[in-house]
Structures are given as structure tokens and as C-alpha cells.
Design a protein around this motif. Structure first.
Motif, mmCIF file in Angstrom:
data_model
loop_
_atom_site.group_PDB
_atom_site.id
_atom_site.type_symbol
_atom_site.label_atom_id
_atom_site.label_comp_id
_atom_site.label_asym_id
_atom_site.label_seq_id
_atom_site.Cartn_x
_atom_site.Cartn_y
_atom_site.Cartn_z
ATOM 1 N N THR A 1 1.654 10.119 -0.238
ATOM 2 C CA THR A 1 0.313 10.711 -0.252
ATOM 3 C C THR A 1 -0.724 9.601 -0.186
ATOM 4 O O THR A 1 -0.552 8.533 -0.795
ATOM 5 N N GLU A 2 -1.775 9.842 0.548
ATOM 6 C CA GLU A 2 -2.804 8.841 0.729
ATOM 7 C C GLU A 2 -3.561 8.569 -0.574
ATOM 8 O O GLU A 2 -3.806 9.475 -1.366
ATOM 9 N N ARG B 1 0.832 -1.212 0.000
ATOM 10 C CA ARG B 1 0.000 0.000 0.000
ATOM 11 C C ARG B 1 0.863 1.257 0.000
ATOM 12 O O ARG B 1 0.559 2.237 -0.696
ATOM 13 N N HIS B 2 1.929 1.225 0.804
ATOM 14 C CA HIS B 2 2.759 2.424 0.919
ATOM 15 C C HIS B 2 3.519 2.706 -0.364
ATOM 16 O O HIS B 2 3.766 3.873 -0.703
ATOM 17 N N SER C 1 -6.401 15.589 -4.709
ATOM 18 C CA SER C 1 -5.697 14.337 -4.438
ATOM 19 C C SER C 1 -5.206 13.783 -5.773
ATOM 20 O O SER C 1 -5.735 14.122 -6.834
ATOM 21 N N ARG D 1 1.887 5.001 -2.532
ATOM 22 C CA ARG D 1 1.835 6.394 -2.080
ATOM 23 C C ARG D 1 3.148 7.137 -2.308
ATOM 24 O O ARG D 1 3.185 8.362 -2.269
#
Length: 585
Positions: free
Chosen positions: A324-325, A102-103, A407, A106
Motif C-alpha cells: 500500500t502506498e 520504500r517498498h 490510508s 508498504r
């Protein structure tokens, strides 16, 4: 907020399953206790119920039944705790691997520009797997060993206090040996993990560019480079094994033999001075022998523990990077597509700007083309628009709104991009167009493929739209892959379409199909085109000519040709035969 230590962060992952782990360790303690009770039962049988004065075997059989019961309890307990710990360790590593994956989504694109793909793969696959051993093996071994040592020393003090006090010297001695072991082997393990990561990166790169390696006869050089890394890993692994062999079973076995001989001498001397119970002698020797098993177990797991900590440091180094999410962008309204760059300056490296004061506006339905020599900043403009990087100065807006306020997912929701090097995923053709987007039906997929002129060759394939595509689409021609990439962008119906040298690898016939398709699909949307082949952008509403990061000319094809400047010379050079000799000079 101060950075947490690796041990604390690993503990935080384990804390999520604290009840399962605590239950497994409690069961483990019960199993160890059941095992440690065995020698006392045998001692009792020897000292009291096998004497010549009694012929009653009832108590003996009862004690034997109790002994067998304890063995059964220990066996069930060991199985249960092993299953609980292993399943929990696998769950922890699954969570860690998902957090890492997941990271990575980002992390800014700069990280991937400077990091080999193989190293990232090694972090996700190999390093997380190494951490698993810490929870699966070392934790169980350490707890078992600690509980065993407490139980063993309790039994030794009950049997003979003086000799038990002497045996208390063993733990500090082994702790000192472990400290020396950890000190010398940590460096070797760090080099081993680093070389493994480098080898994975080189293997990944070599496979990706194998045609180039073979075409330029670089096989031997590539092998030599790989052999250097492989040899360095091998040498450090041998050194680590040498330290392990000298400091683990070897030294523990030697100390154990000496202490056992001392105990036998002690009891032998006592038997000459006074009668001793044979059961006490047996139990003491049995428990003394058990001291060294947990010590050896800890030594055996030290390497795994060190490897896990080195790997965990690399994993957490990625997780510590700012990112960033990833947010839900399903409800983002479709923009008009008015793109504006206002005095934008950007540099990949501080002090080396690749864009200087870029300003232009692209309205809905317009096609803006960017041309210029390699390194002039064309792709950098697209990277900024897509939010892969942030400008150092100036503002980029869409429909008047600064894109820095969006975003990344909202920004790219209604953008489509086709790159010079088309990438196809492993899967069928319809998946490569829709990317499993539930809003894109099979009819929409076929329509997109038809609009770009790809339907004709796809329908001739054995599987048609269900034809499987191997990784990177190597079974298709570059032109066919590019057409599918065009269809992918069109199927998502973007309001802003970006073509990054998308026709560079397409033949003249396919280029004609693309040009015809673009006339249809560009209506109602903003299209930005990077092109080296100037013939593909003759109908662009505005052409921006870049040179060393600045826009030096702008206008449509006819205006720029009449200007007779840099665009005129570039166009004439590409025309080749039509260029007068005087112009070439």
C-alpha cells in the motif's frame, strides 16, 4: 500485466542514465580505437622507415609522437569512462536500494512475521551491492571486449585474410565454453547467496538473543548450526571456483598458445616460400595476442554477472510484492475516537480463525480493557484496529467510518501505541520521545515525560534529556524504557491510545506512577488496554473477557466479579493468597 525479466528491469534502471552511460561507452570505444592503432603504427615504422635505404628519422619521430599521443588519448579515455561508469553504477544502486527500502514500508506485516530480519537486511545491503558489479564492471568489460574483438578482427583481415578466417573459429568455441561455465556455476552461486542470507539471519538472531543463548548454554549448538551453513557455502564456492578455473584463463591460455604456435608456423612456412614483411608478422602476432585479453576479461566478469542476476532476482521478488502506498497524512482531521467492531472475524491462516464475531464499541474518554489467556485474540484485535491486517468478515469503524477506506497513514495519524516490549532507537532520549516530529517541541517532550513519571530519573542522568540511548535502550531498565515509550505515545497526543500489555514488565512502584498518569491522559481520548495483570484495569469502563477468539464476558470490574465467571476466577488466581482452597480446586 506480465512480469518483466530480470534483465529488462535492470536495463530499466540503467535507462534513466542512458546519456551518461552512452557517453562513457563512446569514450571507451575511442580509447579502444586509440589502443588498437598502435600496432599499425609500429608495423609502418618497421616496414618503411627503419629500412636501410633511408636515414631520414623525421617520419619515424612523427609516427612515434603519434603513437605516444594515441596512448595518452587512450589513458585519458579509460579514466573518464571508468569514472563515469562507476559513479553512474553507484547512483543506480542508490536508487535501487531506496526503491527497496520504500517498498518495504508498504509491504503488509504478514511478510515480516514469516521472514527473518537478517534475510531482509541481506537483500537491502548485500544483494543490491552485488548488482552494482554488473553495471560497474561487467558492462564496461563486455563493451570493451566487444569493440576490441571487432577492431582486432578488422585488423587481422587487413593483414592476412586466410588466417583471419581461421581465427573466426575462436569466438564460437569460447561462446560454447562460456555456456557450459554459466550452466554449472549458476546453481553453485544461487546456493552461495542463499546460505549467505541464512547466515545473516542467524547472526542477527543470535546477537539479539545472546543472553538466552548463554543462559541456557546453547553456544556450541549455535556454532554447530552456523558451521553447517558456512560449510555448505564454502563447498559450493570451491565448486564454483573449480568451474571458473577450468573454463576461464586455463582453457583460454591453452587455446591461445596453440593458435599462436600455428600462426608462427604459418608465417615461418611462408618465409621459406616467399619473402614476408616482418612488420606484418609482428602486427598479426600482436593483434592475435589481443584477442584473448577480452575473452579472459569476459570470463573474469561472468561470476560477478551471475551473482548480480541471482541477487537482482531476490531484490525484484520483494519489489513485486503487493503493498500500500505511503501517503501524506498531515492534514487528516483529528477524530472523536469512537471505535466500533461489528461482528469481526479474522484468521492468520485460512480455516484457523483467531477472532470469531467480535463486537464492541468504545466511546471517547472510555477505557476498554481486553483480558484473557494467551492466544485468546487480544493482540489480534489491536492489530486489526491499527490496520496491520484486514478482517475476513465484519466491519471496524472509527467515528462511523469504515477504516478500510482510510490510508494506513491516515488511520494511524491519531493513534498512539505502547507495546509490552518497549523499543528505543539509537539516539538521545528527547529524540526517542519526539521521533524528530517538528510539531513536538522540547517543552512538550519534557511535559510528556513528567506526566508519566519519567522526568525524575532522566534528570539524574549525566546528559539529562540529551542522554544517548544505545540500540534497544539496553543501558536502561525495562521499567525506564517503558516509561519513555509511554511518554512517546502521549507526546503525539493521540485520540486513540493502545496499551498492549504495557505494564507487564513494570514493578509495583512504577506501575503506580503509570496508573496515576493514565488517569490524567486518558481523559478526552479512547483508551484500549490489553492486560494480564488485572489489578491495572480495575477502573476500566468496560472489560471484555476473551476465550478462544470470542467475547465470553463483558462489563466493569464490579459487574464481572459479581458474575463469578471466568474473570472472577482469573482475578482470584492472580490474588493468590486471598483465594480460598475450595476455589482453586
Amino acid at each position: 500485466m506480465p512480469k518483466q525479466s530480470t534483465a529488462r528491469r535492470l536495463f530499466a534502471y540503467a535507462l534513466v542514465y542512458k546519456y551518461r552511460i552512452s557517453g562513457a561507452l563512446l569514450i571507451l570505444c575511442c580509447a579502444v580505437g586509440a589502443e588498437l592503432g598502435g600496432p599499425f603504427i609500429i608495423k609502418t615504422i618497421i616496414d618503411k622507415h627503419l629500412s636501410a635505404e633511408t636515414g631520414d628519422l623525421g617520419p619515424v619521430l612523427g609516427l612515434l609522437a603519434l603513437y605516444l599521443g594515441l596512448l595518452l588519448v587512450a589513458s585519458i579515455g579509460n579514466f573518464t569512462q571508468s569514472y563515469l561508469l562507476q559513479s553512474t553504477a553507484l547512483q543506480i544502486i542508490k536508487n535501487m536500494r531506496m526503491d527497496l527500502m520504500r517498498h518495504i514500508q508498504r509491504i503488509p506485516l504478514r511478510y515480516f512475521d514469516n521472514t527473518p530480519i537478517g534475510q531482509i537486511v541481506s537483500r537491502i545491503a548485500n544483494d543490491t551491492e552485488a548488482v552494482r558489479d554488473l553495471f560497474m564492471s561487467f558492462m564496461a568489460t563486455f563493451v570493451v571486449s566487444f569493440v576490441q574483438l571487432i577492431g582486432i578482427y578488422t585488423a587481422l583481415f587487413i593483414l592476412d585474410m586466410r588466417l583471419a578466417l581461421f581465427c573466426l573459429l575462436l569466438p564460437p568455441l569460447f561462446a560454447l565454453i562460456m555456456y557450459v561455465h554459466l550452466k554449472y556455476s549458476k546453481g553453485y552461486i544461487a546456493v552461495m547467496r542463499a546460505r549467505l542470507s541464512d547466515m545473516n539471519a542467524m547472526i542477527n538472531e543470535s546477537i539479539a538473543v545472546m543472553p538466552i543463548i548463554q543462559a541456557f548454554r546453547r553456544e556450541k549448538v549455535t556454532l554447530d548450526e552456523f558451521e553447517v551453513m558456512n560449510e555448505e557455502r564454502y563447498v559450493n564456492q570451491i565448486k564454483q571456483f573449480r568451474v571458473f578455473s577450468l573454463s576461464s584463463r586455463n582453457i583460454v591460455g591453452t587455446v591461445g598458445s596453440l593458435v599462436t604456435a600455428l600462426v608462427i608456423w604459418y608465417f615461418g612456412r611462408a618465409s621459406l616460400e616467399d619473402a614476408i614483411l616482418f612488420g606484418v608478422f609482428y602486427a598479426f602476432i600482436d593483434y592475435l595476442g589481443r584477442i584473448f585479453h577480452p575473452i579472459i576479461g569476459i570470463f573474469d566478469q561472468l561470476t560477478n554477472a551471475q551473482r548480480a542476476f541471482v541477487s537482482a532476482e531476490k531484490v525484484f521478488a520483494i519489489l513485486d510484492m503487493e503493498g500500500t502506498e505511503v501517503v501524506d497524512a498531515d492534514r487528516v482531521a483529528r477524530p472523536e475516537g469512537v471505535v466500533k467492531f461489528d461482528n469481526v472475524t479474522f484468521a492468520y491462516k485460512t480455516g484457523e480463525p483467531v477472532l470469531k464475531g467480535i463486537s464492541f464499541e468504545a466511546r471517547r474518554g472510555e477505557t476498554i480493557a481486553l483480558v484473557g489467556h494467551t492466544g485468546s485474540g487480544k493482540s489480534s484485535i489491536m492489530n486489526l484496529l491499527l490496520g496491520f491486517y484486514e478482517p475476513d468478515q465484519g466491519v471496524i469503524t472509527i467515528d462511523g467510518a469504515d477504516i478500510s477506506a482510510f490510508s494506513k497513514q491516515a488511520l494511524r495519524k491519531h493513534m498512539g501505541i505502547v507495546l509490552q516490549d518497549p523499543y528505543l532507537f539509537a539516539g538521545d532520549i528527547k529524540f526517542n520521545v519526539s521521533l524528530y516530529n517538528k510539531d513536538i517541541s522540547i517543552e512538550r517532550v519534557k511535559k510528556a515525560l513528567q506526566d508519566v513519571g519519567a522526568a525524575s530519573f532522566i534528570e539524574q542522568l549525566p546528559g539529562g534529556y540529551d542522554e544517548q540511548v544505545v540500540e534497544r535502550g539496553s543501558t536502561l531498565s525495562s521499567g525506564q524504557r517503558q516509561l519513555i515509550s509511554f511518554a512517546r505515545a502521549l507526546a503525539f497526543d493521540p485520540s486513540i491510545l493502545i496499551l498492549d500489555e504495557a505494564t507487564a514488565s513494570i514493578d509495583s512502584e512504577t506501575e503506580g506512577l503509570i496508573q496515576e498518569a493514565l488517569r490524567v491522559v486518558s481523559k478526552g481520548r479512547t483508551t484500549l488496554v490489553i492486560a494480564h495483570r488485572l489489578s491495572t484495569i480495575r477502573e476500566a469502563d468496560q472489560i471484555l473477557v476473551l476465550h478462544r477468539g470470542e467475547i465470553v464476558e463483558r462489563g466493569n470490574h464490579e459487574t464481572l466479579m459479581a458474575l463469578g465467571g471466568r474473570y472472577f476466577k482469573m482475578y482470584q488466581l492472580q490474588k493468590g493468597a486471598e483465594t480460598p482452597l475450595s476455589v482453586k480446586t
